[in-house]
Design an enzyme around this catalytic site. Structure first.
Site, PDB file in Angstrom:
ATOM      1  N   ILE A  44       2.364   0.285  18.911  1.00 37.16           N
ATOM      2  CA  ILE A  44       1.312  -0.047  17.930  1.00 37.16           C
ATOM      3  C   ILE A  44       1.891  -0.026  16.517  1.00 37.16           C
ATOM      4  O   ILE A  44       1.595  -0.884  15.691  1.00 37.16           O
ATOM      5  CB  ILE A  44       0.129   0.950  18.047  1.00 37.16           C
ATOM      6  CG1 ILE A  44      -0.553   0.783  19.405  1.00 37.16           C
ATOM      7  CG2 ILE A  44      -0.877   0.733  16.922  1.00 37.16           C
ATOM      8  CD1 ILE A  44      -1.677   1.772  19.673  1.00 37.16           C
ATOM      9  N   VAL A  49       2.513   0.099   4.744  1.00 36.75           N
ATOM     10  CA  VAL A  49       2.436  -0.016   3.276  1.00 36.75           C
ATOM     11  C   VAL A  49       2.130   1.379   2.729  1.00 36.75           C
ATOM     12  O   VAL A  49       1.840   2.292   3.489  1.00 36.75           O
ATOM     13  CB  VAL A  49       1.332  -0.987   2.792  1.00 36.75           C
ATOM     14  CG1 VAL A  49       1.824  -2.403   2.684  1.00 36.75           C
ATOM     15  CG2 VAL A  49       0.084  -0.879   3.639  1.00 36.75           C
ATOM     16  N   LYS A  80       7.966   7.114 -11.003  1.00 42.40           N
ATOM     17  CA  LYS A  80       6.707   6.503 -11.439  1.00 42.40           C
ATOM     18  C   LYS A  80       6.097   7.407 -12.515  1.00 42.40           C
ATOM     19  O   LYS A  80       5.661   8.523 -12.233  1.00 42.40           O
ATOM     20  CB  LYS A  80       5.750   6.378 -10.247  1.00 42.40           C
ATOM     21  CG  LYS A  80       4.379   5.855 -10.662  1.00 42.40           C
ATOM     22  CD  LYS A  80       3.438   5.709  -9.475  1.00 42.40           C
ATOM     23  CE  LYS A  80       2.032   5.365  -9.946  1.00 42.40           C
ATOM     24  NZ  LYS A  80       1.054   5.370  -8.856  1.00 42.40           N
TER      25      LYS A  80
END
Ligand code: FAD
Length: 501
Positions: A44, A49, A80
């Protein structure tokens, strides 16, 4: 109150949520005889993401004894410092939501009131000039806050853009080293107690039966246990969050990696750009009423500079949360618990808060209905707080070029959000509610970035001599600019990670 004893814990799903849960709970239960089994199906696969995070993730892996350097190397991560929102206010505009404060509080009054007074008297400096985190982002520079000269202005935090699959492998490795048993099989059906409805066991396609006392559903959008088995129900928030699809694709990195995520408004949603050390993640989150899948895919691809590395992958979702994240003997963590779209990169953070609450409930090896109720109440609040913060971005947009943005601006908003916006609009007050992931500085960044400024500043500001105030703000701006000039480039920082040691 009935006590339910925990001896065998079963985690369903080996995506980011499943392996983070397995790793952290393996550590939590290390001195007990509680056994943990994780079932995942490599046929599966995972959602694939989820590359942008918020700073809380760094504490999560630090608690497992992992350093920034180690994790960043293993996951090809970049820094970030925040998110750059492009074209949300109007075409051609941009602003950054940093993980850090703006200016310094004085006499118990938030900095933005002082700035507002100056602005009303003709000063042209931007709120952004007083945020070190934001200016580092804008100049593509980064020196960790702990190495900055200590000052109230150097209060900022940072997160990672990373390869989520590689992070999942780190988590899996940790979990397996700490005793978690992994079964690679597809769950075909679920056995429930005929009277209580509690889950008793999972039937696997390998022919095995896996029993447990408590099941953590990390099966992603499928929500195999919490919904397909227990029919828990879903709070649908699409009246406020209109985007219901996404398409994502990776590309070769083009140019230098900026230390921020880009979120660029498009006609019917927004497009992300997430730089990793070796590649770039891209995606378009959109409203299917307003644009077709083919059009969305070509808009996405047209706005990517480097060559594509794979085929664009589509996703469908309904923004919202599961009615009860903990139902009977099943706790949903990750996408099975809800999804609010990735605008502020909150999904993995909500996995962390779910794990935190599981640990809180299991300070003892059993649980009661009171633990379930507390977990559900807090989860609902956390999701609602994030929901409101995300709605804010859409509500305050200034675009006039498409029905999508007009509709977002005109929509009624939840009372909890309206109360906050009104307090800020009327008197610059940054209300803070319980269970918020985003603090006042983040709200201020979005209000001001989208052009909402208070009608009046705090009257206490007038107690300061005007010239003194002006000089103090010049000194603050200078101090931010000096710190930026002394910081290394983001690129140099990334290269230093990959040197030995
Ligand atoms: P999944 O990754 O889907 O894992 C589900 C697991 O369940 C898999 O291992 C699968 O094999 C297993 N499974 C399912 N059914 C069965 C079965 N019958 N038998 C056995 N095993 C089964 N989050 C962020 O924090 N930042 C972001 O930038 C971000 N961007 C996103 C962009 C998009 C378009 C989407 C859709 C999500 C994004 N997210 C982001 C969310 C993030 O991807 C997820 O929160 C995170 O990956 C956790 O997913 P998960 O583990 O819950 O589910």
């Amino acid at each position: 109150m009935i006590r339910h004893t925990l001896k065998q814990l079963v985690i369903v799903g080996g995506g980011t949520a499943g392996w983070m849960t397995a790793a952290r709970l393996a550590r939590h239960f290390r001195k007990t005889d509680i056994r943990i089994t994780l079932v995942e199906s490599s046929d599966i696969g995972t959602v694939g993401v989820g590359e942008a995070t918020i700073p809380t993730l760094r504490q999560f892996y630090a608690d497992l004894g992992m350093t920034d350097k180690e994790v960043m190397r293993a996951t090809q991560a970049t820094v970030k410092l925040g998110i750059q929102f492009e074209q949300w206010r109007e075409p051609g505009s941009d602003f950054i939501h940093p993980f850090g404060v703006f200016g310094q509080k004085a006499n118990g009054i938030d900095f933005h009131h002082y700035w507002l007074k100056l602005r009303q008297r003709g000063d042209t400096s931007e709120l952004a000039d007083y945020s070190l985190g934001l200016q580092l982002a804008r100049h593509h520079r980064f020196t960790p806050p702990s190495l900055q000269p200590p000052s109230e202005l150097s209060v900022f935090d940072w997160a990672l853009h990373f390869d989520a699959a590689a992070f999942g492998r780190l988590m899996r490795d940790y979990a397996e080293r700490h005793g978690v048993e992994r079964l690679d099989a597809r769950i075909e059906s679920v056995k429930q107690h005929p009277e209580t409805g509690n889950i008793e066991a999972l039937y696997l396609d390998s022919g095995n039966l896996v029993g447990g006392d408590l099941f953590i559903d990390c099966s992603g959008f499928r929500a195999l246990l919490i919904e397909q088995t227990l029919n828990t129900g879903y709070c649908d928030w699409s009246e406020w969050l209109h985007c219901d699809r996404a398409v994502a694709v990776q590309s070769e990195r083009f140019g230098e990696a900026p230390p921020y995520t880009v979120s660029r408004a498009q006609t019917a949603g927004w497009q992300w750009r997430i730089p990793l050390q070796t590649r770039q993640g891209n995606g378009y989150v959109y409203c299917s009423d307003q644009v077709s899948d083919d059009e969305a895919t070509s808009t996405l691809v047209d706005h990517i500079d480097g060559p594509l590395l794979n085929d664009p992958k589509p996703f469908r979702f309904t923004a919202g949360r599961r009615r009860r994240a903990w139902n009977r003997n099943c706790i949903a963590v990750g996408l099975s618990a809800g999804f609010l779209e990735p605008l502020e990169s909150t999904s993995i953070a909500l996995v962390e808060t779910a794990i935190h609450k599981i640990r809180r409930a299991f300070q003892k090896p059993w649980y009661t209905q009171a633990d379930i109720d507390r977990f559900n109440e807090d989860t609902a609040l956390e999701y609602e707080r994030v929901r409101d913060f995300i709605i804010l971005h859409y509500k305050l947009n200034g675009r006039t070029d498409s029905p999508f943005w007009e509709r977002c601006r005109a929509m009624p908003i939840p009372d909890t959000l309206r109360e906050k916006v009104e307090a800020f609009r009327a008197q610059g007050e940054l209300l803070r509610y319980r269970a918020e992931i985003f603090g006042p500085a983040s709200w201020l960044a979005i209000y001001s970035g989208l052009g909402l400024l208070p009608e009046r500043y705090h009257p206490g500001v007038d107690r300061l001599d005007f010239q003194y105030l002006k000089d103090a703000l010049i000194a603050m701006r200078q101090s931010v600019a000096d710190a930026v000039a002394q910081a290394q480039t983001h690129n140099d920082y990334l290269q230093s990670l990959n040197r030995t040691g």
